[in-house]
Scaffold this motif. Structure first.
Motif, PDB file in Angstrom:
ATOM      1  N   TYR A  43       7.217  52.498  -3.581  1.00  0.00           N
ATOM      2  CA  TYR A  43       8.659  52.629  -3.741  1.00  0.00           C
ATOM      3  C   TYR A  43       8.987  52.893  -5.210  1.00  0.00           C
ATOM      4  O   TYR A  43       8.501  52.185  -6.092  1.00  0.00           O
ATOM      5  CB  TYR A  43       9.378  51.358  -3.256  1.00  0.00           C
ATOM      6  CG  TYR A  43      10.870  51.536  -3.292  1.00  0.00           C
ATOM      7  CD1 TYR A  43      11.541  52.093  -2.211  1.00  0.00           C
ATOM      8  CD2 TYR A  43      11.597  51.221  -4.438  1.00  0.00           C
ATOM      9  CE1 TYR A  43      12.899  52.315  -2.258  1.00  0.00           C
ATOM     10  CE2 TYR A  43      12.962  51.439  -4.492  1.00  0.00           C
ATOM     11  CZ  TYR A  43      13.602  51.989  -3.404  1.00  0.00           C
ATOM     12  OH  TYR A  43      14.949  52.217  -3.460  1.00  0.00           O
ATOM     13  N   GLY A  44       9.778  53.915  -5.465  1.00  0.00           N
ATOM     14  CA  GLY A  44      10.227  54.191  -6.829  1.00  0.00           C
ATOM     15  C   GLY A  44       9.451  55.304  -7.531  1.00  0.00           C
ATOM     16  O   GLY A  44       9.909  55.816  -8.544  1.00  0.00           O
TER      17      GLY A  44
ATOM     18  N   ASN B 193       6.595  49.058   4.040  1.00  0.00           N
ATOM     19  CA  ASN B 193       7.913  49.375   3.483  1.00  0.00           C
ATOM     20  C   ASN B 193       8.611  48.108   3.002  1.00  0.00           C
ATOM     21  O   ASN B 193       9.287  48.117   1.976  1.00  0.00           O
ATOM     22  CB  ASN B 193       8.779  50.075   4.524  1.00  0.00           C
ATOM     23  CG  ASN B 193       8.128  51.340   5.052  1.00  0.00           C
ATOM     24  OD1 ASN B 193       7.140  51.264   5.767  1.00  0.00           O
ATOM     25  ND2 ASN B 193       8.646  52.496   4.669  1.00  0.00           N
ATOM     26  N   LEU B 194       8.462  47.023   3.760  1.00  0.00           N
ATOM     27  CA  LEU B 194       9.093  45.765   3.351  1.00  0.00           C
ATOM     28  C   LEU B 194       8.559  45.341   1.982  1.00  0.00           C
ATOM     29  O   LEU B 194       9.299  44.884   1.124  1.00  0.00           O
ATOM     30  CB  LEU B 194       8.820  44.670   4.389  1.00  0.00           C
ATOM     31  CG  LEU B 194       9.643  44.773   5.680  1.00  0.00           C
ATOM     32  CD1 LEU B 194       8.989  43.994   6.812  1.00  0.00           C
ATOM     33  CD2 LEU B 194      11.077  44.287   5.468  1.00  0.00           C
TER      34      LEU B 194
ATOM     35  N   SER C  30      18.268  52.358   1.818  1.00  0.00           N
ATOM     36  CA  SER C  30      17.921  52.680   0.433  1.00  0.00           C
ATOM     37  C   SER C  30      16.803  51.823  -0.154  1.00  0.00           C
ATOM     38  O   SER C  30      16.128  52.252  -1.073  1.00  0.00           O
ATOM     39  CB  SER C  30      19.163  52.562  -0.450  1.00  0.00           C
ATOM     40  OG  SER C  30      20.176  53.380   0.079  1.00  0.00           O
ATOM     41  N   SER C  31      16.600  50.609   0.345  1.00  0.00           N
ATOM     42  CA  SER C  31      15.556  49.792  -0.265  1.00  0.00           C
ATOM     43  C   SER C  31      14.180  50.104   0.326  1.00  0.00           C
ATOM     44  O   SER C  31      13.186  49.520  -0.074  1.00  0.00           O
ATOM     45  CB  SER C  31      15.880  48.296  -0.143  1.00  0.00           C
ATOM     46  OG  SER C  31      15.604  47.799   1.134  1.00  0.00           O
TER      47      SER C  31
ATOM     48  N   ALA D 107      18.220  55.561 -10.433  1.00  0.00           N
ATOM     49  CA  ALA D 107      18.025  54.321 -11.184  1.00  0.00           C
ATOM     50  C   ALA D 107      16.826  53.500 -10.722  1.00  0.00           C
ATOM     51  O   ALA D 107      16.311  52.673 -11.467  1.00  0.00           O
ATOM     52  CB  ALA D 107      19.298  53.476 -11.115  1.00  0.00           C
ATOM     53  N   THR D 108      16.356  53.694  -9.480  1.00  0.00           N
ATOM     54  CA  THR D 108      15.201  52.914  -9.029  1.00  0.00           C
ATOM     55  C   THR D 108      13.891  53.667  -9.216  1.00  0.00           C
ATOM     56  O   THR D 108      12.850  53.205  -8.790  1.00  0.00           O
ATOM     57  CB  THR D 108      15.315  52.514  -7.542  1.00  0.00           C
ATOM     58  OG1 THR D 108      15.433  53.704  -6.754  1.00  0.00           O
ATOM     59  CG2 THR D 108      16.509  51.621  -7.289  1.00  0.00           C
TER      60      THR D 108
ATOM     61  N   ARG E 234      14.689  59.710  -5.195  1.00  0.00           N
ATOM     62  CA  ARG E 234      15.468  59.849  -3.960  1.00  0.00           C
ATOM     63  C   ARG E 234      16.740  60.674  -4.207  1.00  0.00           C
ATOM     64  O   ARG E 234      17.560  60.824  -3.296  1.00  0.00           O
ATOM     65  CB  ARG E 234      15.841  58.469  -3.411  1.00  0.00           C
ATOM     66  CG  ARG E 234      14.638  57.680  -2.894  1.00  0.00           C
ATOM     67  CD  ARG E 234      15.031  56.308  -2.347  1.00  0.00           C
ATOM     68  NE  ARG E 234      15.497  55.430  -3.391  1.00  0.00           N
ATOM     69  CZ  ARG E 234      16.739  54.962  -3.478  1.00  0.00           C
ATOM     70  NH1 ARG E 234      17.636  55.250  -2.573  1.00  0.00           N
ATOM     71  NH2 ARG E 234      17.084  54.171  -4.476  1.00  0.00           N
TER      72      ARG E 234
ATOM     73  N   GLY F 293       7.187  47.361  -0.265  1.00  0.00           N
ATOM     74  CA  GLY F 293       7.341  48.416  -1.278  1.00  0.00           C
ATOM     75  C   GLY F 293       6.022  49.049  -1.694  1.00  0.00           C
ATOM     76  O   GLY F 293       5.899  49.609  -2.778  1.00  0.00           O
TER      77      GLY F 293
ATOM     78  N   TYR G  74      13.916  45.722  11.031  1.00  0.00           N
ATOM     79  CA  TYR G  74      15.047  46.321  11.744  1.00  0.00           C
ATOM     80  C   TYR G  74      16.379  45.655  11.413  1.00  0.00           C
ATOM     81  O   TYR G  74      17.427  46.298  11.458  1.00  0.00           O
ATOM     82  CB  TYR G  74      14.773  46.413  13.252  1.00  0.00           C
ATOM     83  CG  TYR G  74      14.064  47.720  13.549  1.00  0.00           C
ATOM     84  CD1 TYR G  74      14.777  48.917  13.580  1.00  0.00           C
ATOM     85  CD2 TYR G  74      12.694  47.786  13.685  1.00  0.00           C
ATOM     86  CE1 TYR G  74      14.144  50.134  13.773  1.00  0.00           C
ATOM     87  CE2 TYR G  74      12.051  49.000  13.881  1.00  0.00           C
ATOM     88  CZ  TYR G  74      12.783  50.172  13.933  1.00  0.00           C
ATOM     89  OH  TYR G  74      12.164  51.377  14.109  1.00  0.00           O
TER      90      TYR G  74
END
Lengths: 467, 101
Positions: free
Chosen positions: A192-193, A424-425, A205-206, A235-236, A197, A427, A303
């Motif tokens: 993630y990041g 995904n949880l 988004s997270s 920003a992320t 995006r 990252g 979910y």
């Protein structure tokens, strides 16, 4: 030539054995032949393709061509390409033309990559089969009776069927890794990041992250290196650490999570993954069982958060500034008309579920609880990575299923994501590689590493390919 | 766990209108999903901090400076708006309506 790897095509292009224009033509011809059966694309962009091919040929003639120069590629239709329709698979955006390029698209353009079209997706990325696309499902090139996986099923199918050389997708809960597994190609969900995006239509988004599909790990790595850059417009987005280290299988510690090999996993998939792990072991890797005890809460937590974030993200689709617009006398009526006719069933279901999970009296039991479980899962992975270098397991509990098999039961569709959402949880990055086959259908293996461990994942993937 | 009336009320908050049959079906589907979500109650989260985002190092906002946009691009965005008056987006009245509600 369209079936060749990026590395092979680079050489052929630089040696003038083929031109970018010829490759673009070959890609568009391949689409022409196959799209009637597959429906991997929502839009073909021959004008854009030939325009960029011409520019690529100029760059090649000047002798300073970047790695993706002249390579035909496809873009998931949830990523903006200036001047081209971008629907996210939804009637809400049926006539929406992207006013600017997503950062990832700009980066591909700068390299001279040749975009041949926009690929099919479940509406706003909500699905595991592309059957939730408002414009009809994509079919799996390996067996047209079956789904290609989703949500980025069009991108996976286009690469598997050699309609293009690589494609971009987006992975919120498995939307790159699952279709890669179902279509027998390589797919990376980056840390993630690491990939911007900006200009990507948001689902949650997270979790959302753009990544590549390709037919080999090296190809996917070349694309990843082209798109993974810090973006001031996001920003992320984060700077990925440079790595020149090479990785071998000898002595590499690979964790097989106990929880990924329990009830719910089909026996053919289990056999395929176990034999792939056996190959890695034969090449010198050490396979160890690891525990991720909170994985059993993963799907529910995912979910809850997905629908909550989606309900907020999709509030922007009101038909006032862009998108589906039907005149009405009051603003409330207008919102209701636009949203009720623009959104499909799964999108409505998730917006309502997310609004419920965030509402007073339920927030703590659902949203807050899910975020705490998210912390527990991240800690599970941290503990596991203290004793292993990488984690390996199945991408999906089942082989590619038939069209219509799960579409009437939303929960049955969610359950396909059970092995992908924990990544995904937390990252983390996850790489799908084709690992085995059963009944002529591909079985994907998922490699997961700590944050920013993409070079390691590609290293393991490349070593596996050579076995 | 979730009634048809609850579904209708939430749908209205989300500005989605559902027919009576749609709300009934939606309530049934959400029920089975919420039943699955009940597993969360078993997780021991005593003293656990919520993880609100995947970026743990914090975000990195840029300076709040307006950057000029390509004027052609701006024109295209305005042209894409469903209803405009001069260069403004036209929407049905909001405040006026509230007086009557």
């Amino acid at each position: 030539m369209i079936e060749a790897t990026i590395t092979e095509l680079q050489e052929a292009l630089r040696a003038r054995k083929v031109s970018a224009r010829e490759l673009a033509k070959e890609s568009l011809d391949s689409m022409e032949r196959q799209e009637g059966n597959l429906h991997a694309f929502l839009a073909r962009t021959p004008e854009l393709a030939f325009e960029s091919a011409e520019r690529a040929d100029q760059m090649l003639a000047q002798g300073n061509a970047p790695p993706l120069c002249g390579i035909p590629c496809a873009i998931k239709d949830a990523i903006l390409v200036e001047g081209v329709l971008c629907t996210a698979g939804s009637l809400m955006l049926e006539n929406y033309t992207a006013p600017y390029d997503a950062t990832v698209v700009r980066l591909l353009r700068e390299q001279g990559a040749v975009m041949v079209g926009k690929t099919n997706t479940d509406e706003f990325g909500m699905g595991a089969s592309t059957e939730n696309s408002a414009f009809g499902a994509t079919r799996n090139p390996r067996d047209p009776e079956r789904v290609p996986g989703g949500s980025s099923g069009g991108s996976a199918a286009a690469v598997a069927a050699a309609e293009c050389v690589f494609a971009l997708g987006e992975d919120t809960g498995g939307s790159i890794r699952l279709p890669a597994g179902f279509c027998g190609v390589v797919g990376l969900r980056p840390t993630y990041g690491t990939v911007s995006r900006h200009g990507v239509i948001s689902l949650a988004s997270s979790f959302d992250q753009v990544g590549p599909f390709a037919r080999t790990c090296r190809d996917a790595e070349i694309v990843y290196e082209a798109i993974a850059h810090k973006d001031p417009k996001e920003a992320t987005s984060a700077e990925r650490p440079a790595s020149k280290k090479s990785f071998g299988l000898k002595g590499l510690r690979i964790g097989a999570p106990k929880e990924y090999f329990t009830e719910g996993l089909s026996s053919v998939v289990e056999q395929g993954i176990r034999s792939a792990l056996g190959k890695l072991e034969g090449a010198g890797a050490v396979i160890v069982e690891v525990e991720l005890p909170n994985v059993k809460y993963g799907l529910a937590a995912y979910y809850v958060i997905n629908t909550s974030e989606a309900s907020a993200n999709l509030a922007r689709y009101d038909g006032l500034r862009y998108g589906l617009h039907t005149p009405a006398s009051t603003i409330k009526e207008m919102y209701e008309q636009n949203r009720s006719s623009g959104f499909g069933d799964e999108v409505k279901r998730r917006i309502i579920l997310g609004t419920f999970a965030l509402s007073a009296g339920y927030y703590e039991a659902y949203y807050l609880k899910a975020q705490k479980v998210r912390t527990l899962l991240r800690q599970d992975f941290e503990r596991a990575f203290a004793s292993v270098d990488v984690i390996a397991g199945p991408v999906s509990p089942v082989l590619p299923f038939k069209l219509g098999e799960r579409s009437s039961d939303p929960l049955a569709m969610y359950l396909v994501d059970i092995y992908t959402v924990p990544v995904n949880l937390a990252g983390l990055p996850g790489l799908t590689i084709p690992a085995a086959e059963a009944d002529g259908l591909p079985i994907g293996m998922q490699l997961v590493g700590p944050q920013f461990s993409e070079p390691l994942l590609f290293g393991v993937g490349k070593a596996f390919e050579s076995l | 766990m979730i009634s048809k009336e609850q579904v209708q009320a939430i749908a209205e908050l989300s500005r989605i209108s559902l027919t009576s049959e749609e709300s009934e079906r939606m309530a049934r589907e959400l029920d089975s999903i919420l039943e699955y979500f009940a597993v969360l109650a078993e997780a021991d989260t005593e003293g656990v901090e919520p993880m609100t985002h995947a970026v743990l190092t914090g975000s990195d906002p840029r300076e709040d400076v307006a950057e000029p946009e390509d004027p052609e691009r701006v024109e295209r965005m305005i042209k894409a708006m469903p209803e405009t008056e001069r260069r403004y987006l036209r929407v049905p009245g909001v405040l006026e309506r509230m007086k009557h509600d």
